[in-house]
Design an enzyme around this catalytic site. Structure first.
Site, mmCIF file in Angstrom:
data_model
loop_
_atom_site.group_PDB
_atom_site.id
_atom_site.type_symbol
_atom_site.label_atom_id
_atom_site.label_comp_id
_atom_site.label_asym_id
_atom_site.label_seq_id
_atom_site.Cartn_x
_atom_site.Cartn_y
_atom_site.Cartn_z
ATOM 1 N N CYS A 75 47.607 59.354 47.363
ATOM 2 C CA CYS A 75 47.651 58.021 47.125
ATOM 3 C C CYS A 75 47.970 57.759 45.776
ATOM 4 C CB CYS A 75 46.261 57.419 47.170
ATOM 5 S SG CYS A 75 45.734 56.020 46.619
ATOM 6 N N CYS A 190 53.590 54.479 48.252
ATOM 7 C CA CYS A 190 52.440 54.182 49.009
ATOM 8 C C CYS A 190 52.658 55.191 50.024
ATOM 9 C CB CYS A 190 51.941 52.857 49.350
ATOM 10 S SG CYS A 190 50.320 52.891 50.356
#
Length: 268
Positions: A75, A190
């Site tokens: 992440c 992302c």
């Protein structure tokens, strides 16, 4: 019974499955625990200090419970915010972070126009700006923070449908023209976004190179793992045929369970 310590994959939701997929290719003999902090999703809505504290506290529980040999923070938002704090809090444990692939983008671009498509949290981090200064000072780098793409990706993966016009609107700021040149690279900063890359290609105003860092993250983890370690007494024995998925909400919906089952995971 003994079993090799698992590799822990962590994300705010299901985006880290893109990294898990690559890790499985490179490490087919390894066991994995996938942790989705869905109770905290989306991370972009959090303030920095509160989110950092949440992640550090959560990892105290996860490291004790699963005793992973390495943890992959799949992440960008969590990595740019908390990777250094995690290493300080748990100095005996190796962490692999996920940061925007700005260096390879700067090396590949021909036009010199690069966009970084990320969550607002990743866009505003000093960590991201430092990467640009260090590796892409000769490029024009546009930072594009999307409030909605991660949620759109989660919806698409669960339901199999997404409104392409919504995707088009979110990626549109990535595409700029300047002095006869055009953006030629978009960094997917992302881990959720690669799930939508086909829709992005379809709705983009012109072709670009979409950089997905998942394979590079998996290779970094492979380079750091202990290939011969054994462990006893771990709460969750991972000797079954399926790897585990842990959702911090404790209640993933049926569509999410079906999705992770397709990735070879069983939700606790």
């Amino acid at each position: 019974m003994t079993s090799e310590n698992p590799i822990l994959m962590f994300d705010s939701g299901i985006g880290g499955l893109t990294v898990l997929r690559e890790a499985r290719v490179l490490m087919p003999d390894k066991r994995f625990v996938y942790v989705a902090d869905d109770a905290g999703f989306p991370y972009g809505a959090w303030g920095g200090p509160a989110l950092r504290e949440r992640i550090i506290t959560l990892f105290g529980e996860l490291l004790e419970r699963f005793q992973p040999q390495i943890s992959v923070i799949a992440c960008n938002t969590a990595s740019t915010l908390a990777i250094n704090a995690l290493r300080e809090a748990y100095p005996g444990h190796p962490f692999v972070g996920t940061v925007p692939a700005i260096k390879p983008a700067a090396e590949r671009t021909r036009s010199g126009l690069v966009s970084v498509l990320a969550t607002p949290g990743t866009v505003k981090r000093q960590y991201t700006r430092d990467l640009i200064r260090e590796w892409a000072s000769k490029c024009h780098v546009r930072l594009v923070g999307s409030d909605r793409l991660a949620s759109l990706a989660e919806r698409y993966m669960r339901d199999g449908f997404v409104d392409e016009e919504e995707v088009r609107a979110e990626i549109a700021p990535c595409f700029i023209e300047q002095d006869g040149r055009r953006t030629d690279i978009v960094v997917l900063a992302c881990t959720h976004y690669p799930f939508l890359v086909n829709r992005m290609r379809k709705t983009a105003p012109w072709p670009v190179d979409w950089i997905d860092p998942a394979e590079a993250i998996a290779r970094r983890a492979l380079s750091l793992i202990d290939t011969g370690g054994e462990r006893d007494g771990v709460e969750q024995a991972l000797d079954a045929a399926w790897d585990r998925a842990v959702f911090t909400s404790g209640a993933p919906d049926r569509a999410t369970r079906r999705l992770i089952h397709g990735f070879g995971l069983i939700a606790e």
